[in-house]
Design an enzyme around this catalytic site. Sequence first.
Site, PDB file in Angstrom:
ATOM      1  N   CYS A  81     -14.445   0.302   7.906  1.00 37.79           N
ATOM      2  CA  CYS A  81     -13.609  -0.278   6.849  1.00 37.79           C
ATOM      3  C   CYS A  81     -13.653   0.609   5.604  1.00 37.79           C
ATOM      4  O   CYS A  81     -14.721   1.073   5.201  1.00 37.79           O
ATOM      5  CB  CYS A  81     -14.114  -1.665   6.476  1.00 37.79           C
TER       6      CYS A  81
ATOM      7  N   CYS B 175       0.808  -1.224   0.000  1.00 38.96           N
ATOM      8  CA  CYS B 175       0.000   0.000   0.000  1.00 38.96           C
ATOM      9  C   CYS B 175       0.840   1.273   0.000  1.00 38.96           C
ATOM     10  O   CYS B 175       0.291   2.370  -0.084  1.00 38.96           O
ATOM     11  CB  CYS B 175      -0.940  -0.001   1.199  1.00 38.96           C
TER      12      CYS B 175
ATOM     13  N   LYS C  40     -11.002   6.391   3.620  1.00 34.92           N
ATOM     14  CA  LYS C  40     -12.392   6.113   3.971  1.00 34.92           C
ATOM     15  C   LYS C  40     -13.346   6.638   2.900  1.00 34.92           C
ATOM     16  O   LYS C  40     -14.358   5.994   2.610  1.00 34.92           O
ATOM     17  CB  LYS C  40     -12.722   6.746   5.325  1.00 34.92           C
TER      18      LYS C  40
ATOM     19  N   HIS D  27      -9.359   2.873  -1.927  1.00 32.98           N
ATOM     20  CA  HIS D  27      -7.928   2.578  -1.889  1.00 32.98           C
ATOM     21  C   HIS D  27      -7.435   1.916  -3.170  1.00 32.98           C
ATOM     22  O   HIS D  27      -7.171   0.719  -3.198  1.00 32.98           O
ATOM     23  CB  HIS D  27      -7.633   1.691  -0.680  1.00 32.98           C
TER      24      HIS D  27
END
Length: 401
Positions: free
Chosen positions: A213, A88, A340, A344
């Site tokens: 999440c 990431c 959020k 992503h």
Amino acid sequence: MAKGIRDKVAILGMGCSKFGERWDMNAEDLMVEAYTEALGDAGIETKQIDAAWLGTAIEEQHVGKSAVPLAVALRLPYIPVTRVENFCATGTEAFRGAVYAVASGAADIALALGVEKLKDTGYGGLPQRGRGTLPNMTWPNASAPGYFAQLAAAYRAKHGSAPEDLKRAMAHVSVKSHDNGGRNAKAHLRNKITIDTVLNSPMIAEPLGLYDCCGVSDGAACAIVTTPEIARSLGKRDLVSVKALQVSVSNGTEAQHNSWDGSYFATTRIAATRAYQEAGIEKPRDEISLIEVHDCFSVTELVTMEDLHISAEGRAIHDILDGFYDADGTIPCQIDGGLKCFGHPIGASGLRMIYEMYLQMQGRAGERQRQDMPRLGLTHNLGGFPHQNVCSISIVGRYEG
């Protein structure tokens, strides 16, 4: 002895695509969208770029193994182009390559671009990746929510936090990010939510509920960097320079030795200490203006506040609930909406964070602009799981040379 790269490199221009379900575009189209904005912002021509780095993590889903797609999509002038991947932290890794090239004198102007096209895969989360005929048999049935739920449990146990207090602080993290994301036209999710909505949402992995999440999305972000001297020769003023870039990678201790209690990120603590030293920061809570952290889960953001040495150990819950990290707080976190609200797309996230810092430093963030004109901004990416990960930290700020 290494002296670091503080103020050796300035950001000449940046761009960012809209993040979301971009069914109308492929990865190359997203590259062009981000690059077009960055090139216009930099005020240069493509032929002036000396080298480029492409960051993409799950390349088999869209662009393939090499860096050729970047060179072709942008019609780069037969220059060196390198593809990088570091979980990431991939976008920040591309940025690091371009920054190091300029700092070393190997390039006058360099490009970093991160992209990921994930929605076409059909997965609700990140696509599953195998290792062919050599599968890793040590993590059967593992899931990201499950691992980060264990982080929450370990944090709660170590600090004696009441479950309801931790849950409410995590909910505040999500509500705060959605409030911020609602003011950002490039964010994927822009609807505001309430504390009650978060607290009453379906449980995914206790104590992580649905709104704790982040999701996935499609997106790209781009940076063009050069030296402060060249930037000024091109007519640039109010420069934003790179103060520090640090990466720390797990060596197995967290996963294989009980000296780690599971309540924090060892890599973040190490990378943060190194980055502050490189940037000349002694009191981050007093000196940092803005932060963007890897809020893959709300508890990740909470724990990271302490690992960055901004909240004292065991005190992040209180700082969060007191509004310390709100948009109008002392140090806003995720003022653009964060993972959020952006989702992503792995290769793009790190550069997207730096893009927000760059806009804020120049007073160009529009409706979400911080009024006290930020001086230093920190971005944080964490790839992998709590017990085995890579952490990348960048610090940018107004050039004072």
